[in-house]
Design a protein around this motif. Structure first.
Motif, PDB file in Angstrom:
ATOM      1  N   GLU A  60     -25.660-143.412-115.021  1.00 15.86           N
ATOM      2  CA  GLU A  60     -24.564-142.500-114.714  1.00 15.86           C
ATOM      3  C   GLU A  60     -23.263-143.237-114.376  1.00 15.86           C
ATOM      4  N   ALA A  61     -23.360-144.364-113.699  1.00 18.09           N
ATOM      5  CA  ALA A  61     -22.170-145.112-113.270  1.00 18.09           C
ATOM      6  C   ALA A  61     -21.610-146.005-114.371  1.00 18.09           C
ATOM      7  N   GLU A  62     -22.412-146.382-115.325  1.00 18.88           N
ATOM      8  CA  GLU A  62     -22.030-147.384-116.312  1.00 18.88           C
ATOM      9  C   GLU A  62     -20.773-147.050-117.116  1.00 18.88           C
ATOM     10  N   PRO A  63     -20.531-145.792-117.515  1.00 19.12           N
ATOM     11  CA  PRO A  63     -19.290-145.537-118.256  1.00 19.12           C
ATOM     12  C   PRO A  63     -18.038-145.935-117.476  1.00 19.12           C
ATOM     13  N   VAL A  64     -18.084-145.912-116.172  1.00 19.78           N
ATOM     14  CA  VAL A  64     -16.964-146.333-115.340  1.00 19.78           C
ATOM     15  C   VAL A  64     -17.053-147.837-115.048  1.00 19.78           C
ATOM     16  N   MET A  65     -18.257-148.325-114.797  1.00 24.38           N
ATOM     17  CA  MET A  65     -18.452-149.716-114.354  1.00 24.38           C
ATOM     18  C   MET A  65     -18.146-150.765-115.419  1.00 24.38           C
ATOM     19  N   LEU A  66     -18.534-150.505-116.666  1.00 28.01           N
ATOM     20  CA  LEU A  66     -18.436-151.550-117.694  1.00 28.01           C
ATOM     21  C   LEU A  66     -17.030-152.117-117.817  1.00 28.01           C
TER      22      LEU A  66
END
Length: 182
Positions: A60-66
């Motif tokens: 869930e966080a990856e689209p923002v984190m990457l």
């Protein structure tokens, strides 16, 4: 000096601006869930002048984190992801920070399960105080997130922790308070 530049620009600001709204035809690449160590340095800077952050990510966080280490990823209206030979990616974003258009190009390669590397370059339509130039980055998977860490947490070089997912939500809610972007 990269340390001064990154400190001046502010890792917290980068975290707040991270994570474009994804409208890409090719899906955004995703790293393995868990704790990643990401090192960033200017292409012409000495390895001694690098900055390292740790990121706790989830699906869930990856689209923002990457892309959280790439400056200017706020209010993105155009995100293009292309997959190249060998599994590498080229990601282009058109975003706006305080009504200043920011064009970013990110090159990314690696398995995204244990290691990845790449470079980014950011160009601003209006002059800004600091333009990072071509910047190299490298990430390596460390394992599970530490106890007490939440997906979206990024441990900054100064020891502070910010949650880029929470910061993104705040930035998006701020944009609905009458503050307009193209």
């Amino acid at each position: 000096m990269l340390t001064t530049r990154w400190t001046a620009w502010g890792w917290g600001a980068i975290a707040c601006l991270a994570g474009p709204a994804l409208a890409a035809a090719e899906p955004m690449p995703t790293r393995k869930e868990g704790l990643w160590e990401v090192t960033v340095r200017g292409e012409t800077e000495s390895v001694l002048r690098k900055q390292t952050v740790q990121q706790c990510t989830s699906k869930e966080a990856e689209p923002v984190m990457l892309l959280s280490v790439v400056p200017g990823q706020e209010h993105c209206h155009d995100v293009k992801v292309r997959r190249a030979q060998g599994g590498s990616y080229k990601i282009q974003t058109v975003c706006y920070v305080h009504d200043n258009r920011v064009d970013a190009t990110v090159e990314l390669s690696g398995d995204l399960k244990a290691h990845y590397s790449g470079a980014f370059e950011v160009k601003y339509a209006k002059r800004v105080r600091f333009e990072p130039g071509r910047t190299l980055f490298e990430g390596r998977w460390l394992g599970a997130c530490r106890p007490g860490q939440r997906p979206g947490d990024m441990l900054l070089p100064n020891g502070a922790t910010v949650n880029v997912v929470d910061d993104r939500k705040r930035a998006e809610s701020h944009s609905h308070d009458g503050h307009s972007h193209p």
